[in-house]
Write an enzyme that holds these catalytic residues in place. Structure first.
Site, PDB file in Angstrom:
ATOM      1  N   SER A 193       1.135  -0.834  -0.012  1.00 52.24           N
ATOM      2  CA  SER A 193       0.207  -0.150  -0.144  1.00 52.24           C
ATOM      3  C   SER A 193       0.766   0.712   0.230  1.00 52.24           C
ATOM      4  CB  SER A 193      -0.847  -0.072   1.326  1.00 52.24           C
ATOM      5  OG  SER A 193       0.397  -0.269   2.661  1.00 52.24           O
ATOM      6  N   HIS A 246      -5.567  -3.209  -1.983  1.00 50.80           N
ATOM      7  CA  HIS A 246      -5.192  -1.716  -2.776  1.00 50.80           C
ATOM      8  C   HIS A 246      -5.763  -2.690  -4.550  1.00 50.80           C
ATOM      9  CE1 HIS A 246      -3.961   1.437  -1.063  1.00 50.80           C
ATOM     10  NE2 HIS A 246      -4.203   0.418  -0.006  1.00 50.80           N
ATOM     11  N   LYS A 269     -11.662   1.048  -1.339  1.00 51.23           N
ATOM     12  CA  LYS A 269     -10.620   1.885  -2.207  1.00 51.23           C
ATOM     13  C   LYS A 269     -11.412   1.488  -3.511  1.00 51.23           C
ATOM     14  CE  LYS A 269      -7.167   1.069   1.113  1.00 51.23           C
ATOM     15  NZ  LYS A 269      -6.401   0.145   1.689  1.00 51.23           N
TER      16      LYS A 269
HETATM   17  C1  LIG Z   1      -6.624   0.390   3.395  1.00 52.25           C
HETATM   18  C2  LIG Z   1      -6.155  -1.375   3.672  1.00 52.25           C
HETATM   19  C3  LIG Z   1      -6.730  -1.509   5.216  1.00 52.25           C
HETATM   20  C4  LIG Z   1      -7.910  -1.519   5.421  1.00 52.25           C
HETATM   21  O1  LIG Z   1      -8.294  -1.658   5.192  1.00 52.25           O
HETATM   22  P1  LIG Z   1     -10.253  -0.806   5.461  1.00 52.25           P
HETATM   23  O2  LIG Z   1     -11.266  -1.406   5.040  1.00 52.25           O
HETATM   24  O3  LIG Z   1      -9.738   1.290   5.433  1.00 52.25           O
HETATM   25  O4  LIG Z   1      -9.548  -0.431   6.633  1.00 52.25           O
HETATM   26  C5  LIG Z   1      -6.258  -3.765   5.177  1.00 52.25           C
HETATM   27  N1  LIG Z   1      -5.050  -3.986   4.019  1.00 52.25           N
HETATM   28  C6  LIG Z   1      -4.045  -2.946   3.563  1.00 52.25           C
HETATM   29  C7  LIG Z   1      -2.956  -3.650   3.164  1.00 52.25           C
HETATM   30  C8  LIG Z   1      -4.900  -1.992   3.414  1.00 52.25           C
HETATM   31  O5  LIG Z   1      -3.818  -1.023   2.668  1.00 52.25           O
END
Ligand SMILES: *Cc1c(COP(=O)(O)O)cnc(C)c1O
Length: 388
Positions: free
Chosen positions: A183, A211, A242
């Site tokens: 990320s 992602h 996302k």
């Molecule tokens: C954003 C993210 C999360 C968390 O997801 P949310 O739904 O925003 O809590 C978990 N793992 C990774 C790799 C992320 O980038």
């Protein structure tokens, strides 16, 4: 003299400031999209994870409104206790169909999906081998599980192999965990090699497709599809927040995995079900991801353009819409982010302790227009001395 047990907070904040690690939240206005209003001014948005531009899509908005009208704003309790809606199961079936897994389970966030899944799958007799650059939710899920945690070097298959030889036999179960798209770097995990090692050493493999979902692979199913590993036995985590433009997280995998988690994942059992609005918006997003591949084509066109134009800068290796420009210090990163904002561009400085080295993180969207990308290139190259 009575002492105040909270004075340490101020002291701690002072040292955070001194290290240039202090963070604060910026307020944005208007409908979210490839531009937003920041401090009263329209800026081009390179700070969002809304890769396909769906969070402001009229169809998602209408789906959320219709579900709210029909079911209300809240899910009123744990799904096991208060019951769930047909919508919740429809979303889980849509995720399983996108991922081509037997089933899926929706959590209130991706973070909670990782905490709940990891802590349900392993315990004190077990071992977790995690990539050093894993997301916070994978690392904290590992801690919560009580298993022995050993990190391996970032994407370092030889290091992981050595550690498996050295430690695997001392533990009951072993879980390997990794982001699929990292990320804060934008590179990909070596999934086929990880799957082979997991099979060879009798380990479970958990990949976090946060992602990657909607972005990677021909149908947007993620890195598992991109690497041609669809149908292999593994545990896939992801988020609805996302590319899907909503809120929530999921786990996808075998029917027995999902059935087990419904009975054992505390962050699913003891928390309120996803709201009808979030559920309906995510369901609509999956439909769009399946039926509008042109959004992904647009996104990758934008990514390729920026990678070419910015190739003279100190870009971290990336195979995703996350492009990072490496910078020498937190001060430089903050200064650069401010300069960009003055020029009408919103892109965050990412600093330790989130990442080992400071950087500017640019997140590309399908809905960025050519003039948005050109502006970014111009502004970055104008002051490129600062960036090298
Ligand atoms: C954003 C993210 C999360 C968390 O997801 P949310 O739904 O925003 O809590 C978990 N793992 C990774 C790799 C992320 O980038």
């Amino acid at each position: 003299m009575p002492s105040n047990p909270y004075v340490w907070l101020e002291k701690s904040l002072t040292s955070i400031h001194r290290a240039n690690w202090y963070r604060s939240v910026k307020t944005i206005d208007g409908l979210t999209g490839s531009t937003v209003v920041l401090d009263g001014r329209k800026v081009i948005n390179f700070a969002s994870n809304d890769y396909l531009g769906l969070a402001g899509d009229e169809r998602l908005i209408q789906a959320a409104i219709a579900a709210t009208r029909e079911y209300g704003t809240g899910s009123t309790g744990s799904r096991l206790l208060s019951g769930h809606r047909q919508l919740h199961r429809q979303l889980e079936q849509a995720i399983a169909s996108l991922k081509q897994t037997e089933d899926a389970l929706v959590f209130s966030s991706g973070y909670l999906a990782n905490l709940g899944t990891i802590s349900a799958l392993v315990g004190q007799k077990d071992l977790i081998l995690g990539d050093r650059y894993n997301h916070s939710s994978l690392k904290n899920g590992a801690k919560l599980s009580g298993a022995t945690i050993i990190d391996y070097g970032h994407n370092d298959i030889p290091d992981l192999t050595t550690k498996l030889h050295q430690y695997r036999s001392q533990y009951r179960r072993c879980l390997i965990t990794t982001d699929s798209v990292f990320s804060m770097d934008g590179d990909l995990c070596p999934l086929p090699e990880l799957l082979s090692l997991a099979e060879e050493f009798n380990c479970m493999l958990l990949v976090d497709e946060a992602h990657a979902t909607g972005v990677m692979g021909a149908t947007g199913a993620g890195c598992v599809e991109y690497f041609d590993c669809t149908g292999r036995e593994l545990i896939q985590i992801g988020t609805l927040s996302k590319a899907l433009g909503s809120l929530g997280g999921y786990v996808a995998g075998s029917a027995s995995l999902i059935d087990f988690l419904r009975n054992r994942a505390a962050t699913w059992i003891y928390t309120t079900g996803l709201s009808p609005a979030d559920t309906a918006a995510a369901l609509k997003a999956i439909e769009i991801i399946k039926t509008e591949p042109q959004r992904r084509e647009k996104l990758w066109g934008n990514v390729k353009y920026l990678q070419q134009e910015l190739s003279g800068l100190n870009l971290l290796p990336s195979q995703s819409p996350i492009l990072c420009i490496n910078l020498s210090s937190p001060e430089t990163a903050l200064k650069k982010a401010k300069q960009l904002q003055t020029a009408g561009i919103f892109a965050p400085a990412i600093r330790p302790p989130t990442v080992p080295t400071s950087r500017l993180r640019i997140s590309v969207m399908a809905t960025h227009q050519p003039e948005h990308l050109q502006k970014l290139v111009t502004v970055l190259l104008e002051n490129s001395a600062l960036l090298i």
